[in-house]
Enzyme design. Structure first.
Site, PDB file in Angstrom:
ATOM      1  N   TRP A 107       6.483 -46.699  26.499  1.00  0.00           N
ATOM      2  CA  TRP A 107       7.843 -46.938  26.241  1.00  0.00           C
ATOM      3  C   TRP A 107       8.271 -47.470  27.567  1.00  0.00           C
ATOM      4  O   TRP A 107       9.373 -47.901  27.733  1.00  0.00           O
ATOM      5  CB  TRP A 107       8.735 -45.742  25.882  1.00  0.00           C
ATOM      6  CG  TRP A 107       8.797 -44.773  26.751  1.00  0.00           C
ATOM      7  CD1 TRP A 107       8.160 -43.995  27.552  1.00  0.00           C
ATOM      8  CD2 TRP A 107      10.199 -43.943  27.237  1.00  0.00           C
ATOM      9  NE1 TRP A 107       8.644 -42.891  28.233  1.00  0.00           N
ATOM     10  CE2 TRP A 107       9.794 -43.074  27.963  1.00  0.00           C
ATOM     11  CE3 TRP A 107      11.504 -44.163  26.674  1.00  0.00           C
ATOM     12  CZ2 TRP A 107      10.853 -42.152  28.698  1.00  0.00           C
ATOM     13  CZ3 TRP A 107      12.536 -43.404  27.352  1.00  0.00           C
ATOM     14  CH2 TRP A 107      12.171 -42.397  28.340  1.00  0.00           C
ATOM     15  N   ASP A 108       7.596 -47.245  28.663  1.00  0.00           N
ATOM     16  CA  ASP A 108       7.819 -47.729  30.190  1.00  0.00           C
ATOM     17  C   ASP A 108       8.154 -48.989  30.029  1.00  0.00           C
ATOM     18  O   ASP A 108       9.010 -49.437  30.649  1.00  0.00           O
ATOM     19  CB  ASP A 108       6.443 -47.406  30.985  1.00  0.00           C
ATOM     20  CG  ASP A 108       6.054 -46.106  31.205  1.00  0.00           C
ATOM     21  OD1 ASP A 108       6.308 -45.287  30.014  1.00  0.00           O
ATOM     22  OD2 ASP A 108       5.371 -45.621  31.926  1.00  0.00           O
ATOM     23  N   GLU A 144       8.908 -34.226  28.292  1.00  0.00           N
ATOM     24  CA  GLU A 144       7.860 -33.804  27.880  1.00  0.00           C
ATOM     25  C   GLU A 144       7.336 -32.387  28.330  1.00  0.00           C
ATOM     26  O   GLU A 144       6.237 -31.868  27.777  1.00  0.00           O
ATOM     27  CB  GLU A 144       6.641 -34.816  28.240  1.00  0.00           C
ATOM     28  CG  GLU A 144       6.831 -36.333  27.728  1.00  0.00           C
ATOM     29  CD  GLU A 144       5.584 -37.024  28.239  1.00  0.00           C
ATOM     30  OE1 GLU A 144       5.961 -38.286  27.541  1.00  0.00           O
ATOM     31  OE2 GLU A 144       5.221 -36.949  29.151  1.00  0.00           O
ATOM     32  N   LYS A 152      11.048 -32.104  32.740  1.00  0.00           N
ATOM     33  CA  LYS A 152      10.167 -32.900  33.489  1.00  0.00           C
ATOM     34  C   LYS A 152      10.905 -34.039  34.082  1.00  0.00           C
ATOM     35  O   LYS A 152      10.505 -34.513  35.275  1.00  0.00           O
ATOM     36  CB  LYS A 152       9.063 -33.345  32.479  1.00  0.00           C
ATOM     37  CG  LYS A 152       7.902 -34.224  33.190  1.00  0.00           C
ATOM     38  CD  LYS A 152       6.780 -34.803  32.153  1.00  0.00           C
ATOM     39  CE  LYS A 152       5.816 -35.592  32.884  1.00  0.00           C
ATOM     40  NZ  LYS A 152       5.031 -36.026  31.830  1.00  0.00           N
ATOM     41  N   GLN A 153      11.796 -34.638  33.329  1.00  0.00           N
ATOM     42  CA  GLN A 153      12.343 -35.927  33.481  1.00  0.00           C
ATOM     43  C   GLN A 153      13.645 -36.224  32.863  1.00  0.00           C
ATOM     44  O   GLN A 153      13.953 -35.412  31.983  1.00  0.00           O
ATOM     45  CB  GLN A 153      11.264 -37.136  33.256  1.00  0.00           C
ATOM     46  CG  GLN A 153      11.100 -37.469  31.908  1.00  0.00           C
ATOM     47  CD  GLN A 153       9.697 -38.120  31.428  1.00  0.00           C
ATOM     48  OE1 GLN A 153       8.770 -37.493  31.779  1.00  0.00           O
ATOM     49  NE2 GLN A 153       9.937 -39.359  30.868  1.00  0.00           N
TER      50      GLN A 153
END
Length: 755
Positions: free
Chosen positions: A357-358, A499, A611-612
């Site tokens: 998806w980056d 994640e 995580k993000q």
């Protein structure tokens, strides 16, 4: 400090990154940071001479192979760089002796890697070496290198042994079977051919050498040596003090996959591949390094004219954004619309050359605003791989197109099922992303709409987008689960962008994105029915689309559970998030992944450890859905719980912080993102660069500090520069017209360059 940022002077100020010391333990970092490429070929910047700690790598976009029991990956090509030099029998080895005046630098403006040093052998003889190389932007098949050798205090014999080395592997996996090793004396070239073991793709690589003394071409004594999957040519030269001797090497690669990916590629059979590579070498036989480099630099000049971002006030920031743009262009498959940009580009073995998806979420915005035609081709990759997405949907019991979390050439799922060993359990960690991190399908849909919003290119919708969006909507409708008691649809057992939380229900990011996708897809297909009746009929016939189905998308969307803000305006990341335990993250800040090493994977899942960007990512993606107060509240709640253990995270947080006037924090996060690859951490980039982070930096500058957005079909510019910057200047495209935007503390100037 081994890495320096201020070598560039005058026209090259803030264009050059330098390695100032030779350190064996730092080789992998600089192999990635200094990586070269043109979108067809990618080359890790290993040194020409061999070292035990090196991680050599050369890759050809789209050429994949799968070893038994593993997932498909980009195989490591026969190495073009290996060049052994001996002075009267003593091998040049920088790890064994003192090296004077060592410097290696990458010029971002010209795409050239330079290295120079003075080497003193065991007998006190000194030799000056000056290496250069580039991967041609003008001829996609070409890699070229050159070395100038100047004996400083002796006469003697120099041996140069240059190879095409097919003995390289992917961390031990040998993907190629040797076919031919040949030297053609009358054409003064040597080549090898090989075939991948599973995918049965053929590859040819060829090399040609030239020698010069004080700028004049000379002949040398030469001999050929072959080994298993390796062919070398040894040259012997008698040298004298203070005379300059130059060696140039051209290396070309072609593959049988070329004609599948590039409609303009010459149609040849695998059996004739060696003939094509010989013709390529002959075509450039009389061109020297300087001539070919000039063509390469001209191509780079064209790119920089369109995409350069000029920052005044902080030299590192200027260099960092150019570093990001440089590598984004090198990673891009300019020759085809059937490939995309991988998580590590073509800079290393990390993530095996797979697309995540980056691409659509972090990288594509740069292309939409800077190179819209290429953005369209990058989206077409998802159209060309829709068969793989349909297959994944069927395999999982769904309809439509369910895009792979990790994708390669076909669009089929390529995520490995197991990863590193859990420190607590001693077992390999199960990787669930390929099965339950499903938001990528909504991310791709969002990217299609973003492209349309900025470019106004409705033809993409007619040719590709409508079919993609329809099939993605069909997937989500079949994926939604009806809760009869609550009378709403849920999306259960997923992973969101964070994640560190697995097997969760009703992830806010996923649910809102699916709602947004279904509503907007229904509106678009209805519009298509009215605006382009012939296109709509063709779509209807091709994929059996019924008008009632469009109404169904809207009906399902209206009943999706959308986590609501609480009294403090906080949107729960997923159903049980607020019941999780708090955890003090302070000792893990700046140490990526260290919390998993200490707690273990399962225990991390028990805490509010993020995580993000997840809810923050939702605020970024669907900004128009939430008022400023809600966005600010969620940012301030979730950011302290976020470790930024993904390179995707800092830049997106920076964008939102800039919009909230948290400029000090926005700049801090921008700087954190800028140093992920380019910073002083010598272990941050060993497997390859972080392409999403590079795209995120562009977003932090353009969407964050420059405040570029599109609202109500109008271009909006609401800048908020950090105090560290005096001025910001860049170009963007909007609705087919190019704009030059200049921002300083006092004013914003917007000029339409297309008028």
């Amino acid at each position: 400090m081994t890495i320096k940022y201020d070598k560039g002077k005058e026209e090259y100020k803030n264009w050059i990154i330098e390695e100032t010391d030779f350190e064996l333990e730092n080789l992998n970092k600089f192999e990635s940071v200094f990586a070269l490429g043109n979108g067809y070929l990618g080359l890790r910047s290993s040194l020409e001479e061999k070292y035990i700690t090196e991680w050599r790598g050369a890759y050809l976009a789209g050429l994949f192979d799968q070893f038994p029991g593993e997932v498909t990956e980009l195989p490591n090509l026969p190495d073009p760089l290996l060049t052994e030099i001996k002075i009267d029998g003593e091998r040049v080895d920088l790890s064994c002796v003192e090296v004077e005046a060592y410097s290696r630098d990458l010029n971002l403006k010209t795409g050239e890697l330079n290295r120079s040093f003075i080497w003193e052998d065991s007998r006190g003889r000194k030799t000056k070496f000056e290496w250069k190389r580039f991967v041609s932007m003008a001829e996609k098949h070409l890699i070229m290198l050159k070395v100038n050798i100047t004996p400083l205090n002796y006469e003697g014999e120099v041996e140069i042994i240059s190879s095409l080395n097919g003995q390289v592997t992917n961390s031990g996996v040998q993907h190629f079977i040797e076919k031919d090793l040949r030297f053609i004396k009358e054409k003064d070239l040597y080549y090898l051919t090989a075939r991948t073991q599973e995918s049965q793709c053929d590859l040819a690589a060829a090399a040609r050498h030239e020698f010069y003394k004080n700028g004049e071409k000379i002949e040398t004594e030469a001999e050929i040596k072959t080994d298993r999957r390796k062919i070398s040519r040894k040259h012997t030269i008698n040298v004298k003090a203070d005379q300059s001797y130059s060696f140039e090497k051209k290396v070309f690669y072609i593959s049988s996959i070329d004609q599948e990916l590039d409609s303009k590629a010459e149609k040849i059979t695998s059996a004739k591949l060696h003939q094509r590579i010989i013709k390529l070498v002959e075509k450039y036989a009389d061109a020297d390094y300087d001539q070919l480099f000039k063509k390469h630099v001209e191509k780079w000049a064209d790119y920089w004219e369109e995409m350069d971002i000029k920052i005044s006030g902080n030299d590192f920031d200027q260099l960092a954004i150019r570093f990001a743009l440089f590598h984004l262009i090198q990673m891009t498959p300019h020759h085809t619309d059937k490939l995309s940009i991988a998580a590590k580009g073509l800079t290393g073995e990390g993530y095996r050359g797979h697309v995540f998806w980056d691409m659509e979420t972090f990288i594509l915005p740069f292309f939409i605003y800077s190179f819209p035609e290429k953005a369209k081709e990058l989206l077409e990759y998802r159209y060309h791989t829709i068969a793989g997405a349909r297959k994944k949907a069927r395999q999982n019991g769904y309809q439509g197109a369910m895009y792979a979390w990790e994708s390669a050439l076909t669009g089929e799922e390529t995520t490995p099922k197991y990863g590193a060993v859990d420190v607590k359990t001693g077992e390999a960690i199960r990787i669930w992303c390929g099965e339950i991190e499903q938001h990528i399908t909504a991310d791709i849909a969002k990217a299609v709409f973003e492209y349309l919003k900025v470019t106004g290119d409705y033809s993409f919708i007619e040719d590709y987008g409508a079919e993609m969006l329809t099939e993605m909507a069909r997937f989500w409708v079949s994926r939604l689960e009806y809760n009869k008691d609550k009378d709403y649809y849920e999306i259960k057992n997923v992973i969101g962008p964070d994640e560190y939380s697995e097997h969760i229900d009703n992830n806010a990011y996923t649910n809102y994105m699916v709602y947004w996708e279904l509503i907007n897809t229904a509106d678009l297909i209805e519009e298509l029915k009215e605006k382009s009746k012939a296109v709509y009929q063709k779509l209807k016939d091709k994929i059996n689309l019924e008008f009632d189905e469009i109404n169904k998308w809207r009906q399902y969307a209206e009943k999706i559970k959308l986590p609501e803000p609480d009294k403090d305006l906080i949107i729960p990341q997923f159903d049980e998030f607020m019941e999780k335990k708090e955890y003090d993250l302070s000792k893990f800040e700046g140490e990526v992944g260290s919390i998993v090493s200490e707690l273990g994977w399962e225990e991390v899942n028990e805490y509010k450890i993020i995580k993000q960007a997840d809810v923050v990512m939702l605020m970024h993606q669907l900004s128009e859905y939430f008022d400023d107060q809600t966005k600010r509240a969620n940012y301030e709640y979730y950011e302290p719980k976020t470790l930024h253990d993904s390179s995707l995270s800092p830049a997106i947080h920076s964008v939102l912080a800039a919009k909230f006037d948290h400029l000090e924090e926005a700049y801090k996060l921008f700087s954190k993102g800028a140093r992920i690859d380019l910073g002083e951490n010598m272990k941050s980039s060993d497997p390859g660069l972080h392409s999403a982070s590079l795209g995120g930096l562009w977003q932090a500058v353009i969407h964050g500090f420059a405040g570029i957005d599109v609202e109500a079909d109008e271009l909006k510019v609401e800048p908020n520069l950090p105090v560290e910057w005096d001025r910001l200047e860049f170009k963007i495209y909007f609705k087919g017209e190019e704009y030059l935007i200049k921002i300083n503390e006092d004013q914003t100037e917007i000029k339409n360059l297309s008028e």
